[in-house]
Structures are given as structure tokens and as C-alpha cells.
Design a protein around this motif. Structure first.
Motif, PDB file in Angstrom:
ATOM      1  N   VAL A  84      92.816  59.865 -31.592  1.00 58.65           N
ATOM      2  CA  VAL A  84      92.428  59.685 -30.192  1.00 58.65           C
ATOM      3  C   VAL A  84      91.021  59.103 -30.139  1.00 58.65           C
ATOM      4  CG1 VAL A  84      91.955  60.907 -28.020  1.00 58.65           C
ATOM      5  CG2 VAL A  84      93.921  61.559 -29.419  1.00 58.65           C
ATOM      6  N   THR A  85      90.781  58.222 -29.187  1.00 53.93           N
ATOM      7  CA  THR A  85      89.465  57.620 -28.982  1.00 53.93           C
ATOM      8  C   THR A  85      88.451  58.715 -28.688  1.00 53.93           C
ATOM      9  OG1 THR A  85      90.558  55.705 -28.030  1.00 53.93           O
ATOM     10  CG2 THR A  85      88.204  55.928 -27.625  1.00 53.93           C
ATOM     11  N   LEU A  90      84.376  56.341 -27.256  1.00 53.62           N
ATOM     12  CA  LEU A  90      84.673  56.862 -25.926  1.00 53.62           C
ATOM     13  C   LEU A  90      83.644  56.344 -24.930  1.00 53.62           C
ATOM     14  CD1 LEU A  90      86.696  58.539 -24.396  1.00 53.62           C
ATOM     15  CD2 LEU A  90      85.413  60.581 -24.964  1.00 53.62           C
ATOM     16  N   LYS A  91      83.880  55.104 -24.479  1.00 53.75           N
ATOM     17  CA  LYS A  91      83.012  54.452 -23.506  1.00 53.75           C
ATOM     18  C   LYS A  91      83.831  53.388 -22.782  1.00 53.75           C
ATOM     19  CE  LYS A  91      81.326  51.438 -27.153  1.00 53.75           C
ATOM     20  NZ  LYS A  91      80.210  51.062 -27.971  1.00 53.75           N
ATOM     21  N   GLY A  92      83.267  52.874 -21.703  1.00 50.63           N
ATOM     22  CA  GLY A  92      83.956  51.831 -20.947  1.00 50.63           C
ATOM     23  C   GLY A  92      85.328  52.280 -20.473  1.00 50.63           C
ATOM     24  N   LYS A  93      86.322  51.435 -20.690  1.00 53.68           N
ATOM     25  CA  LYS A  93      87.697  51.708 -20.254  1.00 53.68           C
ATOM     26  C   LYS A  93      88.244  53.008 -20.863  1.00 53.68           C
ATOM     27  CE  LYS A  93      92.298  49.682 -20.125  1.00 53.68           C
ATOM     28  NZ  LYS A  93      93.176  48.624 -20.612  1.00 53.68           N
ATOM     29  N   ASN A  94      87.824  53.307 -22.081  1.00 57.97           N
ATOM     30  CA  ASN A  94      88.312  54.517 -22.745  1.00 57.97           C
ATOM     31  C   ASN A  94      87.896  55.801 -22.027  1.00 57.97           C
ATOM     32  OD1 ASN A  94      89.839  53.360 -24.803  1.00 57.97           O
ATOM     33  ND2 ASN A  94      88.045  53.081 -26.100  1.00 57.97           N
ATOM     34  N   LEU A  95      86.825  55.735 -21.222  1.00 56.25           N
ATOM     35  CA  LEU A  95      86.412  56.923 -20.469  1.00 56.25           C
ATOM     36  C   LEU A  95      87.386  57.261 -19.337  1.00 56.25           C
ATOM     37  CD1 LEU A  95      82.533  56.676 -20.277  1.00 56.25           C
ATOM     38  CD2 LEU A  95      83.890  58.513 -21.277  1.00 56.25           C
ATOM     39  N   SER A  96      88.331  56.381 -19.063  1.00 50.15           N
ATOM     40  CA  SER A  96      89.344  56.693 -18.044  1.00 50.15           C
ATOM     41  C   SER A  96      90.573  57.369 -18.648  1.00 50.15           C
ATOM     42  CB  SER A  96      89.752  55.426 -17.283  1.00 50.15           C
ATOM     43  OG  SER A  96      90.442  54.528 -18.133  1.00 50.15           O
ATOM     44  N   SER A 112      89.324  65.611 -18.923  1.00 52.46           N
ATOM     45  CA  SER A 112      88.839  64.288 -19.331  1.00 52.46           C
ATOM     46  C   SER A 112      88.582  64.380 -20.836  1.00 52.46           C
ATOM     47  CB  SER A 112      87.561  63.926 -18.586  1.00 52.46           C
ATOM     48  OG  SER A 112      86.475  64.694 -19.053  1.00 52.46           O
ATOM     49  N   LEU A 113      88.662  63.261 -21.529  1.00 60.95           N
ATOM     50  CA  LEU A 113      88.404  63.301 -22.975  1.00 60.95           C
ATOM     51  C   LEU A 113      86.978  63.716 -23.281  1.00 60.95           C
ATOM     52  CD1 LEU A 113      90.376  60.351 -24.616  1.00 60.95           C
ATOM     53  CD2 LEU A 113      90.954  62.767 -24.459  1.00 60.95           C
ATOM     54  N   THR A 164      99.152  65.292 -24.339  1.00 62.76           N
ATOM     55  CA  THR A 164      99.424  63.892 -24.133  1.00 62.76           C
ATOM     56  C   THR A 164      98.172  63.182 -23.632  1.00 62.76           C
ATOM     57  OG1 THR A 164     101.710  64.454 -23.524  1.00 62.76           O
ATOM     58  CG2 THR A 164     100.958  62.221 -23.001  1.00 62.76           C
ATOM     59  N   ILE A 165      97.810  62.092 -24.313  1.00 66.85           N
ATOM     60  CA  ILE A 165      96.660  61.280 -23.905  1.00 66.85           C
ATOM     61  C   ILE A 165      97.185  60.122 -23.056  1.00 66.85           C
ATOM     62  CG2 ILE A 165      94.715  59.873 -24.689  1.00 66.85           C
ATOM     63  CD1 ILE A 165      94.577  62.866 -25.504  1.00 66.85           C
ATOM     64  N   LYS A 166      96.566  59.957 -21.870  1.00 64.29           N
ATOM     65  CA  LYS A 166      96.988  58.911 -20.942  1.00 64.29           C
ATOM     66  C   LYS A 166      95.778  58.205 -20.346  1.00 64.29           C
ATOM     67  CE  LYS A 166     101.233  61.176 -19.426  1.00 64.29           C
ATOM     68  NZ  LYS A 166     102.086  61.436 -18.266  1.00 64.29           N
ATOM     69  N   PHE A 167      96.012  57.004 -19.819  1.00 68.21           N
ATOM     70  CA  PHE A 167      95.020  56.298 -19.023  1.00 68.21           C
ATOM     71  C   PHE A 167      95.251  56.625 -17.562  1.00 68.21           C
ATOM     72  CE2 PHE A 167      94.459  53.218 -22.531  1.00 68.21           C
ATOM     73  CZ  PHE A 167      93.080  53.040 -22.487  1.00 68.21           C
ATOM     74  N   THR A 168      94.178  56.694 -16.768  1.00 69.36           N
ATOM     75  CA  THR A 168      94.352  56.838 -15.329  1.00 69.36           C
ATOM     76  C   THR A 168      94.939  55.533 -14.808  1.00 69.36           C
ATOM     77  OG1 THR A 168      92.102  56.064 -14.916  1.00 69.36           O
ATOM     78  CG2 THR A 168      92.436  58.451 -15.026  1.00 69.36           C
ATOM     79  N   ASP A 169      95.604  55.608 -13.691  1.00 70.08           N
ATOM     80  CA  ASP A 169      96.220  54.386 -13.121  1.00 70.08           C
ATOM     81  C   ASP A 169      95.213  53.553 -12.391  1.00 70.08           C
ATOM     82  OD1 ASP A 169      98.714  55.040 -14.100  1.00 70.08           O
ATOM     83  OD2 ASP A 169      99.225  56.220 -12.338  1.00 70.08           O
TER      84      ASP A 169
END
Length: 169
Positions: A84-85, A90-96, A112-113, A164-169
């Protein structure tokens, strides 16, 4: 002196006891949680796997103010093992990205991660598999999320079966 007289035949009683022991051992072997989603390597984490990882303990009180010592592995370590990032990535887009914790009874909790990454916080969150030195009971395990210093405890999910690791929409 009264003698105990079983209502079942002794041979049947022995078979039932043996079956109960085998069932408990089988449940322990099957007790697992899946780590999936936005990960490099999906994992199935067993109770035995957690016992092999570095241990962390958290002492926590229940509703009746009784203290228990939970032990397990820091959630950040488990997620790092799945790729997992974390940390510098863990920055930018990965923070979502977020972690969805799911329990066998349908209960769900979100983090949040950054909340579970030791490079962001000093608060410990563990995936516990033991309470006071013993494996968690089926009502509580196979795994229980324990959060150090949490004032309220609804996010201390028990019967955890999925991370489960997911991105926010």
C-alpha cells in the motif's frame, strides 16, 4: 458423594469432544482477513501470520471500565506488507486513498491512509489477534481493530475479515 452420570453414551461424548476440538483448530486455521484493492499484492492474513510479525500492545478499557491488553501488529505494517502507498509515496493523489475495514457482521469503518501511517502519526492502530495473551474469541475475532487514545470506540471494529484500499470518487 454424588457421581456425575452423563446422559449421553460415553463413546458419543468422546466423539463430540474430539469434534469440538477439531472444529476449534479448523476455525483458527481459517481465521483470516483479506487485504485487497489498491495494493501491489493482495494478501490473505491469518492469525498465524500476525503472530509472526512484530508485536504491539494497547491497553484499553471496556464499557464496564475493565482493562484488557490487546496485542497484534500495527496496521501500517500490515498495509506496507501488501504494498500500500505509505510514507514518502503518500502525497498528492495518493492522499485521497482510504482504508475500508469490514467485519463479518457487515460493520464497516473508514480510515484515511495518513491515520494509519506511522510516518504521519504517533498514535497506534493495531490489528489485534490476542486479548490478554489469548486468541480472540469468535465473537470478537479473528481480528479486532484497536485504536490507541480513541475517546469513543465505534471505530474499534471487531470480527475484521477485510481491509480494502480505495480511492475517493
Amino acid at each position: 458423594m454424588k457421581c456425575f452420570k452423563p446422559t449421553l453414551p460415553l463413546s458419543l461424548l468422546i466423539v463430540l469432544i474430539a469434534f469440538t476440538r477439531l472444529s476449534a483448530q479448523d476455525l483458527t486455521k481459517q481465521a483470516a482477513a483479506a487485504i485487497k484493492g489498491e495494493v501491489k499484492t493482495e494478501l490473505i492474513l491469518t492469525v498465524t501470520d500476525v503472530d509472526k510479525l512484530p508485536k504491539t500492545t494497547i491497553i484499553q478499557k471496556d464499557r464496564a471500565d475493565k482493562e484488557y491488553t490487546y496485542s497484534g501488529v500495527e496496521l501500517g505494517i500490515v498495509l506496507k506488507n501488501a504494498g500500500v502507498t505509505m510514507a514518502e509515496e503518500l502525497k498528492g493523489k495518493n492522499l485521497s486513498k482510504y482504508l475500508l475495514v469490514e467485519a463479518s457482521d457487515g460493520y464497516q469503518v473508514v480510515f484515511s491512509l495518513a491515520e494509519v501511517d506511522p510516518s504521519f502519526t504517533s498514535r497506534k492502530i493495531i490489528l489485534a489477534n490476542r486479548k490478554d495473551g489469548y486468541l480472540l474469541s469468535p465473537e470478537e475475532g479473528p481480528f479486532h481493530i484497536i485504536i490507541e487514545g480513541e475517546k469513543r470506540k465505534p471505530r474499534n471494529a471487531r470480527q475484521v475479515i477485510s481491509l480494502t484500499i480505495k480511492f475517493t470518487d
